[in-house]
Design a protein around this motif. Structure first.
Motif, mmCIF file in Angstrom:
data_model
loop_
_atom_site.group_PDB
_atom_site.id
_atom_site.type_symbol
_atom_site.label_atom_id
_atom_site.label_comp_id
_atom_site.label_asym_id
_atom_site.label_seq_id
_atom_site.Cartn_x
_atom_site.Cartn_y
_atom_site.Cartn_z
ATOM 1 N N ALA A 48 0.735 -1.451 0.026
ATOM 2 C CA ALA A 48 0.289 -0.179 0.236
ATOM 3 C C ALA A 48 0.958 1.515 0.243
ATOM 4 C CB ALA A 48 -0.493 0.287 0.852
ATOM 5 N N ASN A 49 1.736 0.760 1.270
ATOM 6 C CA ASN A 49 2.757 2.268 0.717
ATOM 7 C C ASN A 49 3.551 2.691 -0.400
ATOM 8 O OD1 ASN A 49 1.848 3.599 3.162
ATOM 9 N ND2 ASN A 49 3.829 2.139 4.158
ATOM 10 N N GLY A 65 0.901 3.410 -3.080
ATOM 11 C CA GLY A 65 -0.575 4.493 -2.492
ATOM 12 C C GLY A 65 -0.612 5.384 -3.103
ATOM 13 N N SER A 66 0.318 5.867 -3.705
ATOM 14 C CA SER A 66 0.317 7.892 -4.612
ATOM 15 C C SER A 66 -0.686 7.233 -5.872
ATOM 16 C CB SER A 66 2.055 8.131 -5.059
ATOM 17 O OG SER A 66 2.519 7.311 -5.308
ATOM 18 N N ASN A 121 -3.644 0.593 7.679
ATOM 19 C CA ASN A 121 -2.773 0.266 7.057
ATOM 20 C C ASN A 121 -2.836 1.125 5.859
ATOM 21 O OD1 ASN A 121 -0.779 -1.081 7.867
ATOM 22 N ND2 ASN A 121 -2.291 -2.865 7.744
ATOM 23 N N PHE A 122 -4.356 1.137 5.853
ATOM 24 C CA PHE A 122 -4.507 2.101 3.657
ATOM 25 C C PHE A 122 -4.374 3.316 4.331
ATOM 26 C CE2 PHE A 122 -5.855 -1.684 2.636
ATOM 27 C CZ PHE A 122 -5.033 -1.815 1.024
ATOM 28 N N SER A 144 -3.340 5.255 6.629
ATOM 29 C CA SER A 144 -1.031 5.713 6.066
ATOM 30 C C SER A 144 -1.144 5.663 4.702
ATOM 31 C CB SER A 144 -0.067 4.668 6.852
ATOM 32 O OG SER A 144 0.650 5.252 6.389
ATOM 33 N N ALA A 145 -1.638 4.888 3.168
ATOM 34 C CA ALA A 145 -1.362 4.585 2.311
ATOM 35 C C ALA A 145 -2.088 5.971 1.702
ATOM 36 C CB ALA A 145 -1.397 3.687 1.627
ATOM 37 N N LYS A 156 0.020 9.509 0.244
ATOM 38 C CA LYS A 156 -0.027 10.463 -1.075
ATOM 39 C C LYS A 156 0.131 11.907 -0.772
ATOM 40 C CE LYS A 156 -3.948 9.762 -4.607
ATOM 41 N NZ LYS A 156 -3.569 8.742 -5.555
#
Lengths: 121, 480
Positions: B353-354, B357-358, B384-385, B387-388, B392
């Motif tokens: 996700a990281n 993510g962008s 987690n999402f 954070s992602a 972004k």
């Protein structure tokens, strides 16, 4: 042989030893709920529970259990739909809903399932 | 007897991991990481340690498959041995993290979340067991719809678990003459999951968002217009099912129309549990910080309420409710394995996700958060999402100020992640804690519930996925 009504009205107790339950009346069991198990198949093929009817009493074995005392909690009951021996099995009016409650020291209370309790036939 | 076993099991686990935390804290290089991870629920631990081998997802997959197939193909083995299976598979992951990754803080973080989870579920379960609600009315599709809608609203006040435990028994009793599995499944959809999307009390992921800095009323302000049509749509589908179920033709029961409530003492205990949710060092600075011990004052209060509410409950009500610890015991054992084995899966997802993510749109955040929340714990998935999504926009989830900036400037993303995390918990029995408890209470009343697969194939996929797709098309598609 005692009749089921007599057992319920006079609060006559049953017995249990290990995984065996002895009830002072004779009846066909249509459905039995033991913890998470909904048992309707009492044939030898299934391991859930089996029962035998004698002239003066009946007995139920819980095949997957070694000791009922260890598995059944304070407010837990074994619920059953039964039809007394000699009565018409196919008449729904004869289907009786009873529960068995362990009292300790091998004594077993036999009660009519109260309206407040959840039990679907 | 089983209740005592459960308490002993929880205490032993706490002591074991408490000792582990002391060992970890005594190691200077990991002490800070332990403290931060235990404190920062939901924080990804991968920053301090290497990523797990993707093969380590296997224990989680095996556990999920066994939960799905056990009751179908090897019922008696599963019923007897599921606690051992769950603990054993969990231990595979624990040993791997200790021996191969030398990563104690991921385990501690997971334990803290597990204890928090079981403290809330357990205390709500026990306290609600002392309450008896009798509704002596004839079951009709419209009455059922009203109860489901009422429950969906109540889920935002008592939490999805509290509302489910309060209402499942009266709901089953009202429908005793024409009960079918779909009644319970729609109950799980609406009250145990989708309903609780409006407040941080409703569902744990939203509460974690609140602890991180999202305003308490942000969810109701920004989600109600997704929540309302979704809840009404699910209720409408239920109505179509229910109106076709006529029930017995010869029902001579007379109904008084009365609604009776017993167990006021237990209601006070419920109130204490709900207030204790806010007893967190992050919300109230006076609350003592018990780090590195993986249990806080909130959990201690909840376990205490669990004990006292059981000991002081009205015995007649416990008898009528056939109160027993088995449903919460089942959840405790299964979820100890789920929580432990899902650590590698969550860390790998957090990493992906990281990395990507962008490039993700709000719609992708909605589906991925949702898709994973249906089977994984939705709280870390949400984190987690979140954070992602914040990454972004070059924002840090560990800064409350930046979380507030994110909620104000990029509400679309927070909405997508929040709705996905809460709504999709209804996709499977393991999607949310109360799902399993509702199933267990129903089966003990004598109604056989669909298997894990049947629940999904026959109900959640055909009913919920089209509704969730409409939500996506209307609120997220082509945006962000």
């Amino acid at each position: 042989m005692k009749k089921l009504n007599e057992v319920l009205e006079n609060k006559i107790q049953g017995l249990y030893y290990g995984n065996r339950v002895l009830l002072p009346f004779a009846a066909e069991v249509l459905k039995l709920i033991y913890r998470n198990d909904i048992i309707t198949d009492f044939s030898w093929k299934k391991k859930g529970a089996r029962y035998k009817i004698y002239d003066d009493y009946m007995e139920i074995y819980f095949c997957e259990t070694e000791d009922l005392d260890r598995e059944i909690e304070d407010y837990d009951v074994i619920k059953m739909v039964v039809v007394e021996k000699g009565e018409d099995l196919f008449d729904f009016k004869n289907h009786r809903r009873i529960d068995l409650r362990l009292l300790g020291k091998h004594k077993l209370a036999i009660e009519k399932v109260e309206d407040e309790m959840l039990f679907f036939e | 007897m089983l209740g005592k076993k459960l308490i002993v099991f929880t205490l032993l686990a706490t002591l074991l991991f408490g000792a582990l935390s002391v060992v970890a804290a005594s190691q200077p290089e990991t002490a800070n990481a332990v403290a931060s991870v235990v404190q920062e629920a939901g924080e990804t631990a991968e920053a301090a340690h290497e990523l797990p081998d993707p093969f380590m997802v296997l224990p989680f997959v095996v556990l999920l498959l066994m939960i799905a197939t056990g009751p179908l193909f090897y019922e008696h083995f599963w019923e007897k041995h599921y606690p051992k299976v769950s603990i054993l598979l969990g231990l595979v992951t624990v040993v791997y993290y200790l021996a191969a990754l030398h990563d104690t803080h991921s385990l501690l973080h997971t334990l803290a979340e597990y204890l928090s989870f079981i403290a809330l579920l357990g205390s709500l379960f026990v306290a609600s067991g002392g309450i008896l609600i009798k509704v002596d009315k004839k079951s009709t599709p419209m009455l059922n719809v009203m109860i489901l809608l009422f429950g969906a609203v109540l889920a935002n006040i008592f939490g999805t678990t509290g509302a489910s435990m309060l209402l499942i028994r009266p709901f089953l009793k009202i429908n005793k003459d024409r009960i079918k599995p779909y009644h319970v499944i729609f109950f799980i959809f609406l009250i145990s999951n989708v309903g609780g999307a409006l407040t941080p009390i409703g569902d744990p992921p939203l509460f974690i968002g609140f602890l991180r800095g999202v305003s308490f009323f942000w969810f109701v302000e920004h989600i109600w217009y997704i929540w309302l049509p979704s809840v009404l749509l699910i209720a409408a589908v239920f109505y179509v099912f229910d109106v076709r179920n006529k029930g017995p033709e010869t029902n001579e029961t007379e109904y008084s129309g009365k609604i009776e409530f017993k167990g006021g003492k237990s209601l006070i205990y419920l109130g204490i549990i709900l207030l204790s949710v806010f007893i967190d060092h992050g919300v109230m600075s006076w609350v003592p910080d018990l780090r590195p011990f993986p249990i806080g004052l909130r959990e201690i209060i909840m376990f205490a309420v669990m004990y006292f509410s059981y000991k002081t409950a009205d015995k007649e009500i416990l008898k009528y409710n056939e109160f027993e610890f088995e449903p919460i015991r089942e959840v405790a054992y299964l979820f100890v394995g789920i929580f432990a084995t899902m650590v590698p899966a969550l860390q790998l997802i957090a990493h992906e996700a990281n990395v990507y993510g962008s490039d993700l749109s709000a719609g992708v955040f909605y589906w991925t958060t949702g898709g994973l929340s249906g089977f994984l714990d939705n709280t870390p998935t949400f984190m987690n999402f979140l954070s992602a999504a914040m990454g972004k926009f070059s924002l840090d989830v560990n800064s409350a100020k930046e979380v507030v900036d994110f909620q104000n400037m990029h509400a679309l993303y927070l909405r997508a992640i929040s709705v996905g995390a809460v709504f999709f918990g209804a996709m499977s029995y393991i999607g949310n804690g109360p799902n399993f408890m509702v199933k267990s209470i129903t089966e003990r009343a004598g109604l056989r519930m669909p298997s894990f697969f049947t629940y999904m194939v026959k109900y959640s996929i055909p009913i919920l996925i089209p509704i969730f797709t409409i939500v996506w098309l209307v609120f997220f598609y082509g945006r962000g």
